[in-house]
Write an enzyme that holds these catalytic residues in place. Structure first.
Site, PDB file in Angstrom:
ATOM      1  N   LYS A  57      38.433  33.485  62.817  1.00 22.32           N
ATOM      2  CA  LYS A  57      39.836  33.573  63.139  1.00 22.32           C
ATOM      3  C   LYS A  57      40.804  34.279  62.009  1.00 22.32           C
ATOM      4  O   LYS A  57      41.742  34.303  61.806  1.00 22.32           O
ATOM      5  CB  LYS A  57      40.577  32.121  63.052  1.00 22.32           C
ATOM      6  CG  LYS A  57      39.776  31.118  63.752  1.00 22.32           C
ATOM      7  CD  LYS A  57      39.474  31.570  65.322  1.00 22.32           C
ATOM      8  CE  LYS A  57      40.573  31.820  66.157  1.00 22.32           C
ATOM      9  NZ  LYS A  57      40.078  32.369  67.454  1.00 22.32           N
ATOM     10  N   SER A  58      39.814  35.488  61.543  1.00 22.92           N
ATOM     11  CA  SER A  58      40.357  36.461  60.660  1.00 22.92           C
ATOM     12  C   SER A  58      40.773  37.754  61.521  1.00 22.92           C
ATOM     13  O   SER A  58      41.311  38.822  60.898  1.00 22.92           O
ATOM     14  CB  SER A  58      39.468  36.761  59.649  1.00 22.92           C
ATOM     15  OG  SER A  58      39.226  35.472  58.963  1.00 22.92           O
ATOM     16  N   HIS A  90      29.606  35.901  61.114  1.00 26.01           N
ATOM     17  CA  HIS A  90      30.427  35.208  60.458  1.00 26.01           C
ATOM     18  C   HIS A  90      29.581  34.718  59.360  1.00 26.01           C
ATOM     19  O   HIS A  90      30.069  33.595  58.485  1.00 26.01           O
ATOM     20  CB  HIS A  90      30.975  33.988  61.259  1.00 26.01           C
ATOM     21  CG  HIS A  90      31.778  34.109  62.263  1.00 26.01           C
ATOM     22  ND1 HIS A  90      32.759  35.323  61.888  1.00 26.01           N
ATOM     23  CD2 HIS A  90      32.297  33.617  63.578  1.00 26.01           C
ATOM     24  CE1 HIS A  90      33.787  35.349  63.095  1.00 26.01           C
ATOM     25  NE2 HIS A  90      33.493  34.316  63.980  1.00 26.01           N
ATOM     26  N   ARG A  99      41.729  37.246  55.965  1.00 30.45           N
ATOM     27  CA  ARG A  99      43.198  36.949  56.561  1.00 30.45           C
ATOM     28  C   ARG A  99      43.720  35.996  55.547  1.00 30.45           C
ATOM     29  O   ARG A  99      42.827  35.182  55.115  1.00 30.45           O
ATOM     30  CB  ARG A  99      43.041  36.654  57.871  1.00 30.45           C
ATOM     31  CG  ARG A  99      44.543  36.462  58.758  1.00 30.45           C
ATOM     32  CD  ARG A  99      44.365  35.745  60.160  1.00 30.45           C
ATOM     33  NE  ARG A  99      45.702  35.864  60.944  1.00 30.45           N
ATOM     34  CZ  ARG A  99      45.839  35.322  61.871  1.00 30.45           C
ATOM     35  NH1 ARG A  99      44.726  34.635  62.696  1.00 30.45           N
ATOM     36  NH2 ARG A  99      46.818  35.082  62.518  1.00 30.45           N
ATOM     37  N   SER A 151      45.271  29.200  62.897  1.00 26.04           N
ATOM     38  CA  SER A 151      44.513  29.616  64.071  1.00 26.04           C
ATOM     39  C   SER A 151      43.408  29.123  64.452  1.00 26.04           C
ATOM     40  O   SER A 151      42.800  28.744  65.713  1.00 26.04           O
ATOM     41  CB  SER A 151      44.113  31.185  63.826  1.00 26.04           C
ATOM     42  OG  SER A 151      43.566  31.599  64.846  1.00 26.04           O
ATOM     43  N   PHE A 181      48.299  43.833  70.343  1.00 27.07           N
ATOM     44  CA  PHE A 181      48.117  42.549  70.932  1.00 27.07           C
ATOM     45  C   PHE A 181      48.480  42.602  72.374  1.00 27.07           C
ATOM     46  O   PHE A 181      47.596  41.888  73.249  1.00 27.07           O
ATOM     47  CB  PHE A 181      49.000  41.635  70.167  1.00 27.07           C
ATOM     48  CG  PHE A 181      48.878  40.137  70.337  1.00 27.07           C
ATOM     49  CD1 PHE A 181      48.018  39.388  69.749  1.00 27.07           C
ATOM     50  CD2 PHE A 181      49.659  39.395  71.170  1.00 27.07           C
ATOM     51  CE1 PHE A 181      47.532  38.121  70.154  1.00 27.07           C
ATOM     52  CE2 PHE A 181      49.731  38.079  71.614  1.00 27.07           C
ATOM     53  CZ  PHE A 181      48.393  37.326  71.030  1.00 27.07           C
TER      54      PHE A 181
END
Ligand code: A3P
Length: 288
Positions: A45-46, A100, A122, A130, A221
């Protein structure tokens, strides 16, 4: 769908059994990298998917075709996932991988070939928010409970994929030894153009002005939210449930302010200080 409710234990980490087996994890930790490989490393989620899109677009010189016709998990496959071999290309030139996994698991394999490594971090408060929403919609994670329950597990590192703090500290400890490019999600938001210049130089893949603009446009985005090859809507609904949320959720900096109570924020700051306070690493305002 296979093993949705299962958890795989490996090197002290809990990982979704839907995506990992002991065999796939062992293969990842012994992967024969080449110096020309490029490994994208993130804690979940970064902004992994954003960076995968940017990397695809850098190598295509801004041409959106590959990003719009090949799913991101085939363009930059996860080293540790069960399907990795399906997407492994034996072609010459830079192969793009994602992981990850923590540094300690990949250190031996990476030291042998020293490929290029990109570490994207992040603000962990935004990561926690997130991640919480993702755990609610992705059925290969256990039910996260309330946000407060989840936050406590995030802080003590018992969530799937382990401690955010250990992940960042581990990877940044090899910054000098490895060819590692460190950047934050927040920097991408602040100055994507400047970041693209630096990253393309690191990759040895110079870009023309028109190409830079195309990359910025196609990795926005808004554009990625519509791109079925990046927004995970191709994943069966029993795996990622769209009635519970979208993968491309908000894509903003500072959403934690809409979720954290003052008490939760104070506790988080305290743990952050304990974990990161004296590690001697600069995070360039990551927690602002
Ligand atoms: P939010 O849940 O805060 O919206 P990962 O790819 O590592 O799983 O990270 C997912 C997070 O990155 C999500 O954050 C998602 O919306 C965000 N994201 C994905 N693409 C993005 C983009 N082009 N710009 C900004 N954020 C993006």
């Amino acid at each position: 769908m296979a093993r949705l409710g299962e958890t795989q234990l490996f090197a002290g980490l809990r990982l979704p059994g839907h995506l990992h087996t002991q065999q796939s994890l062992r293969a990842a930790s012994a992967f024969p990298f080449r110096p020309s490989d490029v490994l994208l490393v993130t804690y979940p989620k970064s902004g992994t998917t954003w960076m995968q899109e940017i990397l695809t677009l850098i190598y295509s010189k801004g041409d959106p075709e590959p990003a719009k016709s090949i799913p991101n998990w085939a363009r930059a496959p996860w080293l540790e996932h069960t399907y990795f071999k399906e997407f492994l290309q034996e072609t010459e030139g830079p192969r793009l991988f994602t992981t990850h996994l923590p540094w300690r698991v990949l250190a031996t394999a990476l030291r042998k070939a020293k490929p290029k490594v990109i570490y994207l971090a992040r603000n962990p408060k935004d990561v926690a928010v997130s991640f919480y929403h993702f755990c609610r919609m992705a059925n290969f994670f256990p039910d996260p409970g309330t946000f407060d329950d989840f936050l406590l597990c995030f802080l003590d590192g018992t969530v799937h994929y382990g401690s955010w703090f250990k992940h960042v500290k581990g990877w940044l400890s090899c910054q000098k030894e490895m060819n590692l490019f460190y950047v934050t999600y927040e920097e991408l938001h602040q100055d994507l153009g400047g970041f693209l210049e630096r990253l393309s130089a690191f990759l040895g893949c110079p870009l023309q002005p028109g190409q830079m603009e195309a990359i910025q446009e196609h990795s926005s985005f808004a554009s990625m939210r519509e791109n079925t090859m990046a927004n995970y809507t191709l994943v069966p609904h029993e795996v990622m449930d769209p009635s519970k949320g979208q993968f491309m959720r908000k894509g903003i900096v500072g959403d934690w302010r809409n979720h954290f109570s003052p008490q939760q924020s104070a506790l988080f700051d305290k743990v952050y200080q304990q974990e990161m306070g004296d590690c001697g690493l600069s995070f360039q305002g990551l927690m602002d």
